[in-house]
Design a protein around this motif. Sequence first.
Motif, PDB file in Angstrom:
ATOM      1  N   THR A  21       0.847  -1.187   0.000  1.00 52.37           N
ATOM      2  CA  THR A  21       0.000   0.000   0.000  1.00 52.37           C
ATOM      3  C   THR A  21       0.881   1.235   0.000  1.00 52.37           C
ATOM      4  OG1 THR A  21      -0.240   0.037   2.419  1.00 52.37           O
ATOM      5  CG2 THR A  21      -1.902  -1.151   1.177  1.00 52.37           C
ATOM      6  N   VAL A  22       0.482   2.206  -0.820  1.00 55.67           N
ATOM      7  CA  VAL A  22       1.273   3.410  -1.055  1.00 55.67           C
ATOM      8  C   VAL A  22       0.608   4.586  -0.344  1.00 55.67           C
ATOM      9  CG1 VAL A  22       2.218   4.949  -2.805  1.00 55.67           C
ATOM     10  CG2 VAL A  22       1.937   2.496  -3.302  1.00 55.67           C
ATOM     11  N   GLY A  23       1.307   5.166   0.629  1.00 59.20           N
ATOM     12  CA  GLY A  23       0.730   6.267   1.389  1.00 59.20           C
ATOM     13  C   GLY A  23      -0.302   5.767   2.376  1.00 59.20           C
ATOM     14  N   CYS A  24       0.134   4.911   3.296  1.00 59.95           N
ATOM     15  CA  CYS A  24      -0.812   4.228   4.200  1.00 59.95           C
ATOM     16  C   CYS A  24      -1.327   5.110   5.326  1.00 59.95           C
ATOM     17  CB  CYS A  24      -0.148   2.993   4.796  1.00 59.95           C
ATOM     18  SG  CYS A  24       1.256   3.349   5.885  1.00 59.95           S
ATOM     19  N   GLY A  25      -0.683   6.260   5.584  1.00 66.32           N
ATOM     20  CA  GLY A  25      -1.117   7.104   6.691  1.00 66.32           C
ATOM     21  C   GLY A  25      -1.015   6.377   8.019  1.00 66.32           C
ATOM     22  N   THR A  26      -2.078   6.415   8.807  1.00 68.02           N
ATOM     23  CA  THR A  26      -2.063   5.782  10.133  1.00 68.02           C
ATOM     24  C   THR A  26      -2.382   4.295  10.086  1.00 68.02           C
ATOM     25  OG1 THR A  26      -4.356   6.498  10.471  1.00 68.02           O
ATOM     26  CG2 THR A  26      -2.620   7.918  11.341  1.00 68.02           C
ATOM     27  N   GLY A  27      -2.580   3.732   8.897  1.00 64.74           N
ATOM     28  CA  GLY A  27      -2.605   2.289   8.745  1.00 64.74           C
ATOM     29  C   GLY A  27      -3.892   1.565   9.066  1.00 64.74           C
ATOM     30  N   ASP A  43       2.764  -4.867   3.081  1.00 65.99           N
ATOM     31  CA  ASP A  43       3.803  -3.863   3.308  1.00 65.99           C
ATOM     32  C   ASP A  43       3.191  -2.495   3.045  1.00 65.99           C
ATOM     33  OD1 ASP A  43       5.548  -5.917   3.781  1.00 65.99           O
ATOM     34  OD2 ASP A  43       6.559  -5.785   1.834  1.00 65.99           O
ATOM     35  N   ALA A  44       3.183  -1.635   4.059  1.00 69.15           N
ATOM     36  CA  ALA A  44       2.514  -0.342   3.967  1.00 69.15           C
ATOM     37  C   ALA A  44       3.550   0.771   4.107  1.00 69.15           C
ATOM     38  CB  ALA A  44       1.444  -0.221   5.053  1.00 69.15           C
ATOM     39  N   VAL A  45       3.615   1.650   3.103  1.00 72.91           N
ATOM     40  CA  VAL A  45       4.659   2.673   3.039  1.00 72.91           C
ATOM     41  C   VAL A  45       4.060   4.059   3.233  1.00 72.91           C
ATOM     42  CG1 VAL A  45       6.463   3.688   1.596  1.00 72.91           C
ATOM     43  CG2 VAL A  45       5.983   1.232   1.440  1.00 72.91           C
ATOM     44  N   ASP A  46       4.718   4.860   4.052  1.00 72.95           N
ATOM     45  CA  ASP A  46       4.349   6.266   4.195  1.00 72.95           C
ATOM     46  C   ASP A  46       5.590   7.051   4.595  1.00 72.95           C
ATOM     47  OD1 ASP A  46       1.387   7.757   4.492  1.00 72.95           O
ATOM     48  OD2 ASP A  46       3.044   8.828   5.448  1.00 72.95           O
ATOM     49  N   ARG A  47       5.675   8.294   4.156  1.00 74.11           N
ATOM     50  CA  ARG A  47       6.857   9.103   4.442  1.00 74.11           C
ATOM     51  C   ARG A  47       6.708   9.920   5.725  1.00 74.11           C
ATOM     52  NH1 ARG A  47       7.661  13.246  -0.381  1.00 74.11           N
ATOM     53  NH2 ARG A  47       9.335  13.907   1.014  1.00 74.11           N
ATOM     54  N   SER A  48       5.555   9.843   6.398  1.00 71.91           N
ATOM     55  CA  SER A  48       5.328  10.578   7.641  1.00 71.91           C
ATOM     56  C   SER A  48       5.731   9.729   8.839  1.00 71.91           C
ATOM     57  CB  SER A  48       3.853  10.977   7.770  1.00 71.91           C
ATOM     58  OG  SER A  48       3.583  11.441   9.083  1.00 71.91           O
ATOM     59  N   GLU A  49       6.754  10.181   9.555  1.00 71.86           N
ATOM     60  CA  GLU A  49       7.228   9.437  10.717  1.00 71.86           C
ATOM     61  C   GLU A  49       6.148   9.346  11.794  1.00 71.86           C
ATOM     62  OE1 GLU A  49      11.048   9.476  13.825  1.00 71.86           O
ATOM     63  OE2 GLU A  49      10.907  10.941  12.193  1.00 71.86           O
ATOM     64  N   ALA A  88      -1.101  -3.989  -5.440  1.00 71.42           N
ATOM     65  CA  ALA A  88      -0.679  -2.686  -4.915  1.00 71.42           C
ATOM     66  C   ALA A  88      -1.916  -1.811  -4.787  1.00 71.42           C
ATOM     67  CB  ALA A  88       0.348  -2.029  -5.824  1.00 71.42           C
ATOM     68  N   ILE A  89      -1.995  -1.061  -3.700  1.00 66.00           N
ATOM     69  CA  ILE A  89      -3.153  -0.209  -3.425  1.00 66.00           C
ATOM     70  C   ILE A  89      -2.661   1.213  -3.176  1.00 66.00           C
ATOM     71  CG2 ILE A  89      -5.106   0.229  -1.889  1.00 66.00           C
ATOM     72  CD1 ILE A  89      -4.928  -2.788  -1.127  1.00 66.00           C
ATOM     73  N   ALA A  90      -3.238   2.168  -3.891  1.00 66.95           N
ATOM     74  CA  ALA A  90      -2.934   3.581  -3.687  1.00 66.95           C
ATOM     75  C   ALA A  90      -4.244   4.310  -3.433  1.00 66.95           C
ATOM     76  CB  ALA A  90      -2.218   4.163  -4.896  1.00 66.95           C
ATOM     77  N   GLU A  91      -4.399   4.836  -2.241  1.00 61.88           N
ATOM     78  CA  GLU A  91      -5.651   5.498  -1.861  1.00 61.88           C
ATOM     79  C   GLU A  91      -5.371   6.969  -1.570  1.00 61.88           C
ATOM     80  OE1 GLU A  91      -9.626   4.314   0.540  1.00 61.88           O
ATOM     81  OE2 GLU A  91      -7.735   3.604   1.354  1.00 61.88           O
ATOM     82  N   GLN A  92      -5.757   7.822  -2.523  1.00 58.10           N
ATOM     83  CA  GLN A  92      -5.538   9.270  -2.414  1.00 58.10           C
ATOM     84  C   GLN A  92      -4.068   9.593  -2.126  1.00 58.10           C
ATOM     85  OE1 GLN A  92      -7.815  11.241  -3.426  1.00 58.10           O
ATOM     86  NE2 GLN A  92      -9.395   9.662  -3.565  1.00 58.10           N
ATOM     87  N   SER A  93      -3.175   8.885  -2.799  1.00 59.96           N
ATOM     88  CA  SER A  93      -1.744   9.130  -2.625  1.00 59.96           C
ATOM     89  C   SER A  93      -1.037   9.434  -3.942  1.00 59.96           C
ATOM     90  CB  SER A  93      -1.073   7.932  -1.957  1.00 59.96           C
ATOM     91  OG  SER A  93      -1.284   6.741  -2.700  1.00 59.96           O
ATOM     92  N   LEU A  94      -1.478   8.849  -5.051  1.00 60.58           N
ATOM     93  CA  LEU A  94      -0.798   9.059  -6.326  1.00 60.58           C
ATOM     94  C   LEU A  94      -0.789  10.526  -6.726  1.00 60.58           C
ATOM     95  CD1 LEU A  94      -2.056   6.074  -8.542  1.00 60.58           C
ATOM     96  CD2 LEU A  94       0.063   6.235  -7.215  1.00 60.58           C
ATOM     97  N   HIS A  95      -1.849  11.253  -6.407  1.00 62.66           N
ATOM     98  CA  HIS A  95      -1.888  12.654  -6.845  1.00 62.66           C
ATOM     99  C   HIS A  95      -0.945  13.544  -6.044  1.00 62.66           C
ATOM    100  CE1 HIS A  95      -4.980  12.982  -3.606  1.00 62.66           C
ATOM    101  NE2 HIS A  95      -4.596  14.237  -3.547  1.00 62.66           N
TER     102      HIS A  95
END
Length: 256
Positions: A21-27, A43-49, A88-95
Amino acid sequence: EYLGNLLETRLAGLDRIVALTVGCGTGYRELDLAATGRFSRIDAVDRSEARIAQANRDLEERGADCDVRYLLGDILEIPLEEGSYDLAIAEQSLHHLHPLSGALRRIERALRPGGRLVFNEFVGPARFQWTSAQLAAVDTLLAALPESYRRHWRTGRVKRRARRPGRLSMILWDRSEAVESDRILPLARKIFGEVETRGYGGTVLQLLFKDIACNFRGDDEETRRLLRLCFDYEDRLIASGALGHDFVVGLCRKGE
């Protein structure tokens, strides 16, 4: 709910799914998916620590029915094993991604042959540079609404027109917002080939309800009537071809 529907229909043949998942936020999404029993690893990826930290706290508290891994990093840079994911799942992250072509190509390479990309995205004008047709449609609806429904949630001023934000103000506010949103569908088709889409509007309603949505919380007949008026107006414009969908759910399949 679109992911549940896709799991029961288009993805019915998949089991023991390994997902990215791309841009998982709080998961929260990953824990819900794990509970379906259809996944072996997510596997869930996000750039926000901060969001990844919250996701890991929730994972520790709730637990998961499969191996869920929250990964801090940028999808453009984080190591991804080639051909390792079924979905692969992208939810309001690709933009929010730039360069978008690089991100989509990385996702495509990470998928196994026959793997799918599902996205739920804003695909409207980049940097919210609304078209003249959109602005005219919103202004028509605003003129039809009572002033009490058009009051700004913070200032109390009456909203009379929709406005196109300046590009510089958009960049200063959030340089990633809708950075290449209008290229999502063309690039997905270029990289994956056929893309199945289901639009759900927003082309008029997002602009219309900005800053005034709070006035439509009531469950009275007048509020329901006005909401139906707005919904029907957007539906008619899209059905006629005068406007397209600014929000879509898309499904792509990697070649075998």
